[in-house]
Design a protein around this motif. Sequence first.
Motif, mmCIF file in Angstrom:
data_model
loop_
_atom_site.group_PDB
_atom_site.id
_atom_site.type_symbol
_atom_site.label_atom_id
_atom_site.label_comp_id
_atom_site.label_asym_id
_atom_site.label_seq_id
_atom_site.Cartn_x
_atom_site.Cartn_y
_atom_site.Cartn_z
ATOM 1 N N SER A 217 0.829 -1.208 0.000
ATOM 2 C CA SER A 217 0.000 0.000 0.000
ATOM 3 C C SER A 217 0.866 1.262 0.000
ATOM 4 C CB SER A 217 -0.935 0.013 1.206
ATOM 5 O OG SER A 217 -0.181 0.006 2.408
ATOM 6 N N ARG A 218 2.149 1.118 0.323
ATOM 7 C CA ARG A 218 3.071 2.259 0.331
ATOM 8 C C ARG A 218 3.690 2.529 -1.039
ATOM 9 N NH1 ARG A 218 7.191 0.738 4.803
ATOM 10 N NH2 ARG A 218 8.090 2.748 4.246
ATOM 11 N N ASP A 219 3.585 1.600 -1.986
ATOM 12 C CA ASP A 219 4.153 1.793 -3.325
ATOM 13 C C ASP A 219 3.580 3.071 -3.923
ATOM 14 O OD1 ASP A 219 5.320 -0.656 -2.875
ATOM 15 O OD2 ASP A 219 4.161 -1.725 -4.393
ATOM 16 N N GLU A 220 4.430 3.802 -4.663
ATOM 17 C CA GLU A 220 3.956 5.062 -5.226
ATOM 18 C C GLU A 220 4.714 5.445 -6.485
ATOM 19 O OE1 GLU A 220 4.763 8.417 -2.604
ATOM 20 O OE2 GLU A 220 6.424 7.308 -1.739
ATOM 21 N N ILE A 221 4.015 6.166 -7.351
ATOM 22 C CA ILE A 221 4.612 6.729 -8.552
ATOM 23 C C ILE A 221 5.141 8.107 -8.178
ATOM 24 C CG2 ILE A 221 4.100 7.568 -10.874
ATOM 25 C CD1 ILE A 221 1.947 5.324 -10.990
ATOM 26 N N GLU A 222 6.425 8.369 -8.517
ATOM 27 C CA GLU A 222 7.079 9.621 -8.129
ATOM 28 C C GLU A 222 7.779 10.274 -9.326
ATOM 29 O OE1 GLU A 222 8.872 9.515 -3.936
ATOM 30 O OE2 GLU A 222 9.289 7.511 -4.717
ATOM 31 N N LYS B 156 8.925 4.763 -10.176
ATOM 32 C CA LYS B 156 8.021 4.131 -9.220
ATOM 33 C C LYS B 156 8.843 3.576 -8.077
ATOM 34 C CE LYS B 156 4.132 1.040 -8.609
ATOM 35 N NZ LYS B 156 3.173 0.131 -9.243
ATOM 36 N N SER B 157 8.312 3.745 -6.857
ATOM 37 C CA SER B 157 8.978 3.242 -5.659
ATOM 38 C C SER B 157 8.167 2.112 -5.049
ATOM 39 C CB SER B 157 9.169 4.370 -4.643
ATOM 40 O OG SER B 157 10.077 5.310 -5.151
ATOM 41 N N LYS C 65 13.128 0.685 0.831
ATOM 42 C CA LYS C 65 12.485 1.366 -0.295
ATOM 43 C C LYS C 65 13.366 1.162 -1.516
ATOM 44 C CE LYS C 65 11.117 5.850 -2.146
ATOM 45 N NZ LYS C 65 11.140 7.310 -1.979
ATOM 46 N N SER D 66 13.494 2.080 -5.732
ATOM 47 C CA SER D 66 12.923 2.871 -6.816
ATOM 48 C C SER D 66 13.500 2.424 -8.149
ATOM 49 C CB SER D 66 13.216 4.356 -6.609
ATOM 50 O OG SER D 66 12.620 4.821 -5.419
ATOM 51 N N TYR E 29 3.598 2.281 -15.992
ATOM 52 C CA TYR E 29 3.827 1.720 -14.659
ATOM 53 C C TYR E 29 3.065 0.412 -14.516
ATOM 54 C CZ TYR E 29 5.554 6.373 -13.662
ATOM 55 O OH TYR E 29 6.264 7.547 -13.682
#
Length: 162
Positions: free
Chosen positions: A65-70, A78-79, A86, A88, A114
């Motif tokens: 749930s912490r994965d994110e597009i940055e 994406k991380s 972590k 990336s 992604y």
Amino acid sequence: MLSTPLGDIEIYIDNEKVEYTVKNIGASERLCPDISGRFGIEILYEPDGKQHTISCRIKKYHASSRDEIEPRERLELKSFYRENTKLSIGMEGDAGYYSDGTRDSDVYDYDNDYMEDGVSYLIMEDTKTTKYVFGIAWIDNVTVENDVQTWYGADPTYFRRK
């Protein structure tokens, strides 16, 4: 093959896994001194006038749930997270500029996308680019203070500025 704390890195052209060479970039004292691993993968691919994908994926990765597009300008990143780690994966590009099969931006002749377990370059019918680079960086003990370092570490445009 590159092994990371989140899993082995695999490269695919379309749905076929391909061999690759990995380059250890090393930490940058200025931008990412806390990085545990920083690597680049360069894929040379001659476009053939058809659509293809070149993907960088974490084998057997289960989304967090912490994965994110940055993303940022000219960087699609994406991380991925597992416990205190972590990781990336970055690509040079600007995602989402193709509509109706035509490019809306003059900077890149490919697109980016992604996935749940990685990222990919989208080769279009008019793509002429032949070199695609993935940047991979991770921190084993990520904190609020050093969280951004994987972003700098996985940006392929910073590889020349160690």
